[in-house]
Design an enzyme around this catalytic site. Structure first.
Site, PDB file in Angstrom:
ATOM      1  N   HIS A  53       8.197   2.042  11.558  1.00 50.90           N
ATOM      2  CA  HIS A  53       7.930   3.071  12.550  1.00 50.90           C
ATOM      3  C   HIS A  53       8.592   2.722  13.880  1.00 50.90           C
ATOM      4  O   HIS A  53       8.986   1.581  14.114  1.00 50.90           O
ATOM      5  CB  HIS A  53       6.424   3.280  12.750  1.00 50.90           C
ATOM      6  CG  HIS A  53       5.616   2.030  12.923  1.00 50.90           C
ATOM      7  ND1 HIS A  53       5.810   1.161  13.965  1.00 50.90           N
ATOM      8  CD2 HIS A  53       4.613   1.496  12.177  1.00 50.90           C
ATOM      9  CE1 HIS A  53       4.947   0.162  13.862  1.00 50.90           C
ATOM     10  NE2 HIS A  53       4.225   0.321  12.775  1.00 50.90           N
TER      11      HIS A  53
HETATM   12  P1  TYD Z   1       0.051   0.455  10.405  1.00 50.64           P
HETATM   13  O1  TYD Z   1       0.583   1.005  11.684  1.00 50.64           O
HETATM   14  O2  TYD Z   1       0.525   1.066   9.139  1.00 50.64           O
HETATM   15  O3  TYD Z   1       0.314  -1.088  10.338  1.00 50.64           O
HETATM   16  P2  TYD Z   1       1.703  -1.911  10.482  1.00 50.64           P
HETATM   17  O4  TYD Z   1       2.535  -1.225  11.482  1.00 50.64           O
HETATM   18  O5  TYD Z   1       1.215  -3.178  10.997  1.00 50.64           O
HETATM   19  O6  TYD Z   1       2.303  -2.025   9.144  1.00 50.64           O
HETATM   20  O7  TYD Z   1      -1.542   0.511  10.490  1.00 50.64           O
HETATM   21  C1  TYD Z   1      -2.386   0.432   9.364  1.00 50.64           C
HETATM   22  C2  TYD Z   1      -3.661   1.219   9.663  1.00 50.64           C
HETATM   23  O8  TYD Z   1      -4.361   0.647  10.761  1.00 50.64           O
HETATM   24  C3  TYD Z   1      -3.382   2.655  10.003  1.00 50.64           C
HETATM   25  O9  TYD Z   1      -4.378   3.453   9.380  1.00 50.64           O
HETATM   26  C4  TYD Z   1      -3.570   2.742  11.503  1.00 50.64           C
HETATM   27  C5  TYD Z   1      -4.546   1.624  11.789  1.00 50.64           C
HETATM   28  N1  TYD Z   1      -4.324   0.973  13.096  1.00 50.64           N
HETATM   29  C6  TYD Z   1      -5.234   1.153  14.113  1.00 50.64           C
HETATM   30  O10 TYD Z   1      -6.262   1.851  13.957  1.00 50.64           O
HETATM   31  N2  TYD Z   1      -5.022   0.533  15.312  1.00 50.64           N
HETATM   32  C7  TYD Z   1      -3.919  -0.223  15.523  1.00 50.64           C
HETATM   33  O11 TYD Z   1      -3.747  -0.776  16.648  1.00 50.64           O
HETATM   34  C8  TYD Z   1      -2.965  -0.406  14.463  1.00 50.64           C
HETATM   35  C9  TYD Z   1      -1.732  -1.236  14.666  1.00 50.64           C
HETATM   36  C10 TYD Z   1      -3.212   0.222  13.273  1.00 50.64           C
END
Ligand code: TYD
Length: 140
Positions: A53
């Site tokens: 992302h």
């Molecule tokens: P995600 O952004 O997919 O994780 P990464 O970028 O680390 O691979 O996040 C996984 C899940 O956690 C998603 O449902 C969103 C949630 N989340 C939060 O609620 N708060 C946060 O600060 C982060 C990074 C994720």
């Protein structure tokens, strides 16, 4: 400025002594923003790719406080890979930069610091949407 110049590698000072190591990170000083959010990723392995992302508002600093992982960083034009494998090293990722984290060692603990509180709306999770939004910003 190249992408690599924008995404600075941070070498934190070691305040350790014979008792062990100590690394201090202070918002707005050791890293280029005030810290609003801290999260850490562990229990991943070398089969998964995380991140995938870009963010409209969030800036990040990534640090493998244990183990190692790799971060592929791109703006759609330039790309480079950083291996995070030392608790004293971090990488700064400004907003609107795409990143993939992968190749996690089984003991990897990836600490992430951000300037924002979580807002799912500011995440661009589709690469084409990211490129389109970036183009729009650049034409303004
Ligand atoms: P995600 O952004 O997919 O994780 P990464 O970028 O680390 O691979 O996040 C996984 C899940 O956690 C998603 O449902 C969103 C949630 N989340 C939060 O609620 N708060 C946060 O600060 C982060 C990074 C994720």
């Amino acid at each position: 400025m190249t992408l690599q110049e924008k995404c600075t590698i941070l070498d934190f000072k070691d305040l350790g002594d014979e008792r062990g190591k100590l690394v201090v990170i202070e918002g707005g000083m050791t890293i280029p923003f005030e810290i609003a959010r801290v999260f850490y990723i562990y229990g991943s392995d070398d089969t998964v790719v995380r991140g995938q992302h870009a963010n409209k508002k969030s800036e990040f600093v990534l640090i493998n406080v244990a183990g190692s992982s790799k971060v592929r960083i791109t703006d759609g034009k330039e790309e480079f890979i950083v291996e995070l494998n030392r608790p004293m090293m971090g990488v700064y990722i400004p907003k609107m930069i795409w990143k993939d984290m992968y190749d996690f060692s089984s003991d990897s603990v990836l600490l992430v610091l951000s300037n924002t509180h979580y807002d799912g709306e500011e995440y661009l999770r589709n690469f084409d949407d990211y490129m389109e939004y970036k183009k729009k910003l650049e034409s303004e």
